[in-house]
Structures are given as C-alpha cells and as structure tokens.
Design a protein around this motif. Structure first.
Motif: not given
Length: 574
Positions: A95-103, A168-183, A192-196
C-alpha cells in the motif's frame, strides 16, 4: 513497549526476481544457513531463500502469506512470526505506507516478492543488511555479497583491495548496492527506487536538565531495551570490562536475565582487562568465563574462508568465543557495541559545542576553564570554534591509516575515509563466516530507538567534560553506573595497550605472513603487496610492530581472494 522474548531463527535471505512476472513460480525455501563457499546460489530464474539457524530444520516455516506473495526476514524479532505479522508487513509494503515499517517488532531486514514488485527493507537498528544489483528487469540481492558476483576475482578493483589491506572499511565489490539503515528499495522491473522511511528524531530532556538527569533517563531506557532478553533463556554477554559492556551487564542483571559473561583474556599485562570484567561479574553475581586469546600460530589460519575481507585483527578471538558459547548452548550473544555512538564525543567535537550548546552559563564557564587546562593548545581550541576543525579527530588520531603501509606497493594520493558506521565489514563477515554457521546471533541492546533519540538530543558537550586537566569521556554513562557498579569501573580513565597481543603475534610468527603474502600470493600478483618490501618489514621488529594491523588486514584479504578461487573448484566438484 513490547517485552516479548526475541526470536533469532531468521538469519538473512537471498533472492532473484525478473519483473513483471511471466508466470514462472518463485522457488522459495527455508534452509539452514551454510557458510561460504559451500552454499550454492540456486539456478532457478526466480528464487527466494530464507536462511535459518543450523539445526532448526522443519521447525521454522516460510513466512509467505499466499502463493503470490513471498516474504523472508533476518535479524531479531520481538515475539513470534505469525500470519498476522506477515499480513501486516505485506499490506504495509504493497500500500506504500512505508513509515509504518518503523513500528515492526524487532530489528529486521527483509524482502517481499509480489507479482509486480519486489521490496527490500532494513530497519534502523539491525546489524544485518542486504546487498543488491540490478540487470535490466532482473534484481538480485543477498545478505552475502559474494552470492551476487560469480566472477568476482575478475571484477575486483585494485585500489579498493589496496585500501582494505591498509585497513580501510570498504565494500570490496564496488558494483553492488548496499541497503542503508531505515531505507527500503522498491523494484518494479524498470527501475529500483531507494526510499528512506525511518530516521532518528532527537528528543532532548527539558532545558535546564543536567548530565545526571540524562543519566537517569538513559538507565530507564536501557532497562526497557534489555527487558526482552530476560525471557529468552540463557544468553551470553561479551564483556570487556569497559563502560559500555558493563552498563549492558548491569541492565541485564537488573532485569533478571540468565546471562553468562564471556571475557577475552590475555597473558600480556599491557592488554589485560580481566580484573575489570571479573569485578563487574562479582558485583552483579553473574558467571564469569575467561577465554585466553590465541596469539599462537593459529591466530591466522589458511583454512578460513571469507566472502568479503575481514578487516580486523581479532577473528581468531571471536572464533574462540563463538565456539565456547555454542558449546554452552547459547544462541544469543550481546555486547555494548553502540555505547561509543551514543555517549562518546562526536567526531567533530570542539569549543563550539560548549559555546552554543543548551547549557547553563555556569556549565559553560566551568567547561571552558577545563578546556584551557586540557592537553589541547590554545590555537587548537580557537580553531575548534569553527565546525571545520575537530578536537576529537585531528591528524595525529589517524595514526598509521594516513601512512602507507611499508610492505604495500606505493599508491600515492589514495584518500583515507572515516569508517562507515552503517557498514562494518568485520561485523558482517563475523555473522556470515562464524556466528551464523554456529547458530549464534550477535545483538546489541544499546541499539535502541529511545536511547538514540535521547543521545542525539542531548547537548554534545555532555559527551566529554574537561575537568582537572583531564577529558572525562562518556560522563553520562559514568553517572549512570555510579551507584550500580564499583568505582574502579566507572572511574576508569584511559585505555590499555589493546593492540599489544596482535602485534606480538606478528613479531613471533613472521613465517605466517611470508607464506600468505609472499611472491606467489594473489595480492602480489595484483601488484598490491611488494614481496621485497614485505621481507624488509618482517626482518625488523620495529617495522613489524608498526605495520602489524595492516599485515593482518592484508593476510585476511589474501584469504578472501583464495576463498573466491576455492568457490570455482567447489562448484566443479559439486
């Protein structure tokens, strides 16, 4: 607040989907987690794998609600996964009520596949994450990045690997996306749309509140955050004896949790913290289990396999801990991981935090006088009035990281970046290579919304109070523990030489690095390690000690490269 017990059966997930669906069914299964490289990526064009703790077998059921929607989760869930929760997650995403995931009840990462969309989401405080890549109308994702790059050896970036060897603390695979917290990420077959969907909202106490008021409130929140652990049976605590893990120990004990403290001991007096940890356990009447750290030849093992470089010096020590807690029947291992983020001085700490903070004039006057008596020069104090200059992190704080390790092929001008707290390589790989295969989950009780809301709203000057020529770090945490732990714990100032054990390993076992990083190594073939420079470093004790951390990081990176090669041969055998 929900005080139900934690469910730790769901570790992570992986999947592949092509949208819009053409009628191809999703190959969905709940399978016990198997470490890299034994775990094989399914050949199915559409698949979803829910990884579960080894040994759970058929007791863990897939979490999909219908034949046309499929859900998989990872992390720690408060309570049980039932149809009502599955339907709630599904309805929220569709339904796109994404902020409810925080609960959602717990610290979760997950994915949902429907006929026309795929959703990946990560809650704000989970340790787990998802890596992903898009190829046209196909999306692939996994908790393990190596699942997504079948020909990784040919696609690694030399500079990235060089920096990882440096530390250094890095992702070894530059071609990959990484899902961030709260996203979350929504994939519809085209883009592909990323939403906070979630973030911390600072909630300071009323103006005029003192550090003691913040300490009292922080204790109330820590008690609430640790209460679910009182209902899960026997749990473990990785106890260093420092302020953070000691605070967690006190809260767990106050809630009546059945907790055993595991402490990494050492016979090196320069790094021995066992006296602090033992005193915490004596005061709280909880079992104390010391485990002597291995600094012998097995501190770095050629038998280890990694799907990403383990960028730290202590994998062997964590291996010892996990093996012991598993033998004791412990499935959940807690620690004080978030204490630094909550209570330590901010990276850009300066006089401006005192001048413009929500402090009384008396507090400002006292702190400014304290800063004038501190180790910082008057010039540094004046410069820190501006946001561009930090007292907490200056050029000397970077130490060996800004210097190029002596055994690497020089790569001038490569920048150094502060570690990314949203991706800590050693934590991710500890899960993938060590704790998950043993059926153990790490969990940080301090990763709590209420604590973060309080800490981000607290005056930054309360994270470090200069007094009597010393800088008292974490004053709020010290006040919290003042009447709950012995003075030797909360009055503790300064750190021991915690790098001494791994430096001694490097001095006593140069042959391990000759074997791993010599002329026949993958790193030498990539022109990252210079064998002649390596021999020179290992031939002089002062150079070996100075390069110890980078030597171990490079050795672990070499094991990572060997793991990628072994996957090819393993696939052929399979």
């Amino acid at each position: 607040m929900d005080h139900s017990p934690l469910t730790v059966d769901y570790l992570g997930c992986a999947g592949r989907v092509t949208l819009p669906c053409d009628g191809t069914p999703v190959d969905y299964a709940c399978v016990p987690y198997t470490a890299f490289p034994e775990r094989r990526v399914p050949d199915s064009p559409m698949y979803l794998r829910q990884w579960t703790r080894p040994g759970t077998g058929a007791t863990v059921q897939p979490a999909h609600s219908t034949d046309r929607t499929h859900l998989a989760l990872g992390g720690t869930l408060t309570g049980m996964l039932d149809n009502a929760l599955v339907d709630r997650i599904t309805a929220t995403l569709r339904s796109g009520r994404y902020p409810e995931l925080a609960g959602l009840p717990g610290d979760l990462v997950g994915c949902l596949i429907t006929d026309d969309r795929a959703f990946l989401f990560r809650s704000l405080f989970t340790r787990n994450t998802l890596f992903y890549k898009q190829s046209g109308n196909m999306l692939e994702w996994s908790s393990d990045p190596a699942d997504l790059v079948p020909d990784a050896l040919d696609r690694l970036d030399r500079q990235t690997i060089w920096r990882i060897c440096r530390g250094d603390s890095l992702v070894a695979y530059p071609e990959l996306g990484l899902l961030r917290p709260g996203h979350l990420m929504v994939f519809d077959g085209v883009s592909a749309k990323v939403i906070q969907y979630d973030r911390i909202t600072p909630k300071p106490l009323p103006r005029g509140s003192t550090p003691r008021d913040y300490a009292d409130r922080a204790w109330e929140l820590l008690l609430a955050a640790t209460r679910p652990y009182a209902h899960v049976g026997h749990i473990g605590l990785l106890l260093s004896g420092g302020l953070d893990s000691s605070a967690v120990a006190a809260a767990l004990a106050a809630n009546g949790a059945e907790v055993t403290a595991y402490h990494l001991g050492t016979d090196d007096p320069l790094a021995d913290e066992s006296g602090y940890a033992r005193e915490v356990c004596r005061h709280l009447s909880i079992p104390f289990v010391p485990i002597m750290t291995d600094t012998g030849a097995g501190h770095v093992s050629e038998d280890w396999r990694f799907s990403h470089p383990y960028n730290h010096t202590g994998f062997r020590w964590l291996e010892q801990i996990v093996q012991r807690v598993r033998a004791d029947g412990v499935q959940l291992l807690t620690w004080g991981r978030d204490g630094d983020l909550l209570f330590s001085p901010a990276p850009d700490y300066g006089v401006r935090d005192v001048l413009w903070g929500r402090l009384s004039w008396a507090e400002k006057s006292l702190m400014l006088r304290g800063l004038l008596c501190s180790r910082w020069t008057l010039d540094a104090l004046l410069r820190s009035v501006r946001r561009s200059y930090s007292l907490a992190i200056d050029a000397s704080a970077f130490g060996d990281h800004t210097r190029q390790p002596d055994f690497l092929v020089p790569m001038p001008g490569v920048p150094f970046e502060l570690p990314d707290p949203e991706f800590v390589p050693e934590e991710q790989i500890t899960d993938l290579a060590l704790s998950w295969p043993h059926g153990v989950q790490f969990c940080s009780p301090m990763a709590d919304r209420g604590l973060y809301e309080l800490a981000t709203g607290m005056p930054r000057a309360y994270r470090c109070i200069p007094y009597g020529g010393r800088n008292i770090d974490k004053p709020v945490l010290r006040l919290m523990l003042e009447d709950r732990l012995p003075p030797m714990i909360w009055r503790r100032h300064g750190r021991l030489w915690l790098g001494s054990p791994h430096e001694n390993f490097c001095l006593n076992h140069p042959e391990a690095f000759t074997a791993l990083l010599g002329p026949d190594s993958r790193l030498a073939r990539m022109n990252i390690v210079d064998p002649e420079r390596l021999a020179a470093v290992l031939g002089h004790p002062s150079s070996t000690r100075r390069n110890a951390e980078s030597l171990i990081c490079a050795a672990m990176t070499e094991l990572f490269l060997r793991s990628l090669e072994s996957r090819t041969s393993h696939s052929v055998r399979s």
